[in-house]
Design a protein around this motif. Structure first.
Motif, short mmCIF file in Angstrom:
data_model
loop_
_atom_site.label_atom_id
_atom_site.label_comp_id
_atom_site.label_asym_id
_atom_site.label_seq_id
_atom_site.Cartn_x
_atom_site.Cartn_y
_atom_site.Cartn_z
N GLN A 251 0.83 -1.21 0.00
CA GLN A 251 0.00 0.00 0.00
C GLN A 251 0.87 1.26 0.00
O GLN A 251 0.63 2.20 -0.75
CB GLN A 251 -0.93 0.00 1.22
CG GLN A 251 -2.10 -0.94 1.06
CD GLN A 251 -2.98 -0.96 2.31
OE1 GLN A 251 -2.49 -1.14 3.42
NE2 GLN A 251 -4.27 -0.79 2.12
N LYS A 252 1.90 1.24 0.85
CA LYS A 252 2.80 2.40 0.92
C LYS A 252 3.52 2.60 -0.40
O LYS A 252 3.68 3.73 -0.88
CB LYS A 252 3.83 2.20 2.04
CG LYS A 252 3.34 2.68 3.38
CD LYS A 252 4.44 2.61 4.44
CE LYS A 252 3.82 2.62 5.82
NZ LYS A 252 4.65 1.95 6.83
N LYS B 163 2.46 6.26 -7.13
CA LYS B 163 1.23 6.50 -7.88
C LYS B 163 1.46 7.55 -8.98
O LYS B 163 1.85 8.67 -8.68
CB LYS B 163 0.17 6.98 -6.89
CG LYS B 163 -1.22 6.86 -7.36
CD LYS B 163 -2.19 6.94 -6.20
CE LYS B 163 -2.19 8.31 -5.55
NZ LYS B 163 -3.21 8.42 -4.50
N GLU C 217 1.22 4.13 -2.90
CA GLU C 217 0.99 5.55 -2.57
C GLU C 217 2.16 6.40 -3.06
O GLU C 217 1.97 7.46 -3.65
CB GLU C 217 0.81 5.66 -1.04
CG GLU C 217 -0.01 6.84 -0.58
CD GLU C 217 -1.28 7.06 -1.40
OE1 GLU C 217 -1.41 8.17 -1.93
OE2 GLU C 217 -2.10 6.12 -1.56
N LYS C 218 3.35 5.87 -2.85
CA LYS C 218 4.58 6.60 -3.19
C LYS C 218 4.79 6.67 -4.71
O LYS C 218 5.28 7.68 -5.23
CB LYS C 218 5.76 5.88 -2.52
CG LYS C 218 7.08 6.65 -2.55
CD LYS C 218 8.14 5.91 -1.74
CE LYS C 218 9.54 6.19 -2.27
NZ LYS C 218 10.53 5.27 -1.70
#
Lengths: 449, 449
Positions: free
Chosen positions: A340-341, A347, A344-345
């Motif tokens: 997930q992280k 994207k 997010e980073k």
């Protein structure tokens, strides 16, 4: 015992065919009723061999089938686990015969679920039938716990086990859902990788757009997903998610030597699979990469127009399926967070990304020196004339870790499949020699306890 | 003339609906017969308005419909070009009403092909009908050349034009297959980008494999295609294919100023499309990116299992569709070669990559000061009360370059669509105001010549 089995072999196969005809695909909602039929069919098969207290236990997903026979006073109790759900059969056009119309060709039975896991579950049922027929009773106490959600990560079985520890209590958990090393080398798996599977959806607009009018000026969902997916690996085959390798043990020289014992012929594999080269994480062998190292694989991707012809669009959305195999102290919960992280980073501009977890399982390791496992090895040796190896399996059977932990019993992974039997792929099949010898081996094992 | 058109408007629309009911999808083999029906339908429509020498000319693909009326001695000849083929309608579930069951809602007609290009072709047919009805003859000589392969890059029309230069000879080629800038601003497009479209297939094995048994140890076709596709762009939005920008002119300050005149409201576009950000090649505006700069867009990708549920496989193959828009002196032939070289250079270990060219078209530029184009602008001004702008269109109509070059005649791109009419997307529609005003404008134009 061999004679009893030979005598009824054809009848056993006809019954197995009935079982295989049920398209009990657990991952697709449209097949919910068919999965129920699978449970119902098992109920009948267990009744027929004299099992008692048969229950179809409904869950929020697909049902669990329980049964027992507890009249061997003073003898150990064996809990037999297996699953009656199967993988989807797509791509259908690659099946030589339809996936749910079982046929026997060259002493192999072809159908979805043949080796994973209906054929192997049925070995136990027929082993007990053969013993009952011969002796009128069983040499041990037996419990069955057969689920319909193994292919979707046993979603509802862990709480059931938690809440029914006494009901399921056993001296050993017997599972046939694994494979030989090759056709001449039986195996009792003593390590299973954990698993994490997820779906990633990328959206960039509310409609597909004309690539001439908008292309180059707006985000493209396929560009975005391609960029995200590509960011998940380094060129040397290592996974590029920060934190991914947390808890992965550095393999000891001993372990590497043990793994190197697993027969593997790269040239043969390449030829069989029409593969020009093998590829994987730098610094590790094929056996290590597929057995004791963690992986992240993209299982599928789709977005925009990819059929026959051409549609010059800027796609508005795309989807990918991703699954990880985990080892050692890796936690599926943490790896999910790290992914997930990462997303997010990384994207891309203008991309809205949603991630949904589909499967989650901890890795598990079993002691090959446990007497319950050694006796299983003896049974194989008696029937096949070869002592099994104790490999580290690359696949995942999420529930094994739960059984071992919650019931505090050795799990005996007595597999009768072959790695070449196309499990999860078109033309799945099961060798009938291993079906009958499997029945024999299970009989031997139960007598030996 | 306005009265004649208003009088028959409802009948025109009913006839257009008949035309739109034919699913003449040129890119999908299964629709071959439907494309033939489209040609046959046009034959009837042209006959009805008194056109002569009507021919359905078969080609290796879909037919060309020719017709003429050559009795305006001493007057100019106008060749009317259009296409009766349409894009595929997928994804079908996003259509509010079925793509081939035309309906009128809020004065717009909804159907695949409504604006691209059946509705616009039909404007010319009905304009001639209205003039014939009023005058019993036409003010100019007219030829029709309507093809069924525009959406597959006009494969067979260029040789037909080459071989029939005399038959098609004209003082102007009139085309209605483009759009207004927005609903209040008509436009005559004076530049079209070229196009190159291709399909890329990646294969890594002869079967999908179990991700637990093989994952991490063998090439994965989806990993390979993702890596290849991602290598085609830099993070700043520039195309990363060596040689791609060869022949792309550096825009002059004048051109940039001209392009900046095209009205564009980024906030409105983002809101309409549910887009969080716009994105494109660094250093250029949206109008430049979509009008005068070349692009490379992935139109679709597919590989492995991406449906509902989960299949933990290592996919054996994957496919992507890619299309480029080209400008200036860029050559689709050379760009195709450069992409082939790029793929060869970036091909991941174990991936077998095949590329197939689907569409190829040169860029074209037209002189907005040509009297044939200025007279078209006058006609718009008469009917709409607004003089059209002369934008550089981002899309491609491959045949325009061929008409301009081979027939040596000005091509007048008299479009009546709106950019918001979802061409190539679900819920394609056409504003009926522009349908009737379009007929009027074409009448005015033909009278003015």
């Amino acid at each position: 015992m061999k004679e009893t089995i030979q005598l009824h072999k054809d009848q056993y196969i006809e019954e197995l065919k009935d079982f295989l005809r049920i398209p009990s695909i657990s991952s697709v909602n449209d097949y919910k009723e068919e999965v129920q039929k699978g449970a119902k069919w098992l109920e009948g098969a267990l009744k027929k061999i004299g099992m008692e207290n048969i229950e179809i236990i409904q869950t929020e997903g697909h049902p669990i089938v329980y049964a027992d026979w507890l009249h061997a006073e003073g003898k150990p109790t064996v809990l037999i686990y297996g699953h009656y759900d199967v993988q989807p059969a797509e791509p259908l056009d690659l099946w030589e015969t339809p996936p749910f119309e079982p046929v026997v060709r060259a002493n192999k039975i072809y159908a979805r679920g043949a080796t994973d896991d209906k054929g192997q579950v049925f070995i136990h049922i027929k082993a007990l039938e053969a013993i009952m027929e011969k002796d009128g009773k069983l040499p041990v106490n037996v419990k069955f716990c057969i689920e319909g959600e193994e292919e979707i990560a046993s979603r509802n079985l862990p709480p059931f086990i938690d809440q029914n520890q006494e009901k399921l209590a056993a001296d050993a958990v017997l599972v046939s859902d694994t494979s030989f090393i090759d056709e001449n080398q039986p195996a009792i798996c003593t390590s299973l990788r954990g698993a994490l599977a997820l779906e990633m959806n990328v959206k960039t607009a509310n409609t597909d757009l004309h690539s001439g009018q908008y292309g180059g000026g707006v985000p493209n969902a396929v560009h975005s997903i391609v960029q995200l997916l590509d960011s998940m690996h380094h060129e040397n085959g290592k996974v590029a998610i920060d934190g991914f390798y947390e808890g992965v043990p550095t393999p000891t020289a001993e372990l590497r030597e043990e793994v190197a014992q697993i027969p593997f012929d790269p040239e043969k594999t390449k030829k069989e699979l029409d593969m020009s080269e093998l590829f994987g994480e730098e610094g590790f062998t094929f056996q290590e990469r597929t057995g004791i190292r963690p992986t992240l694989e993209i299982n599928g991707v789709a977005g925009g127009f990819a059929e026959e012809g051409m549609k010059t669009i800027v796609p508005k959305e795309a989807v990918a399926k991703i699954s990880c195999r985990l080892v050692g102290e890796q936690s599926p919960v943490k790896v999910y967070e790290y992914i997930q992280k990462h997303v997010e980073k990384h994207k891309p501009v203008g991309a809205q990304v949603d991630i949904k977890q589909l499967i989650k399982a901890d890795p598990v390791s079993l002691d090959s020196q446990d007497p319950m496992i050694q006796k299983a090895a003896d049974a194989y040796e008696d029937v096949y004339g070869i002592r099994p190896l104790f490999p580290k399996e690359g696949g995942s059977i999420p529930i094994v870790e739960v059984f071992a932990r919650v019931l505090n019993a050795p799990v005996v992974l007595m597999g009768f499949g072959l790695p070449s039997e196309n499990l999860h792929a078109p033309n799945e099949h099961f060798h009938l020699d291993n079906f009958t010898k499997g029945i024999e081996t299970v009989c031997e094992y139960l007598y030996s306890l």
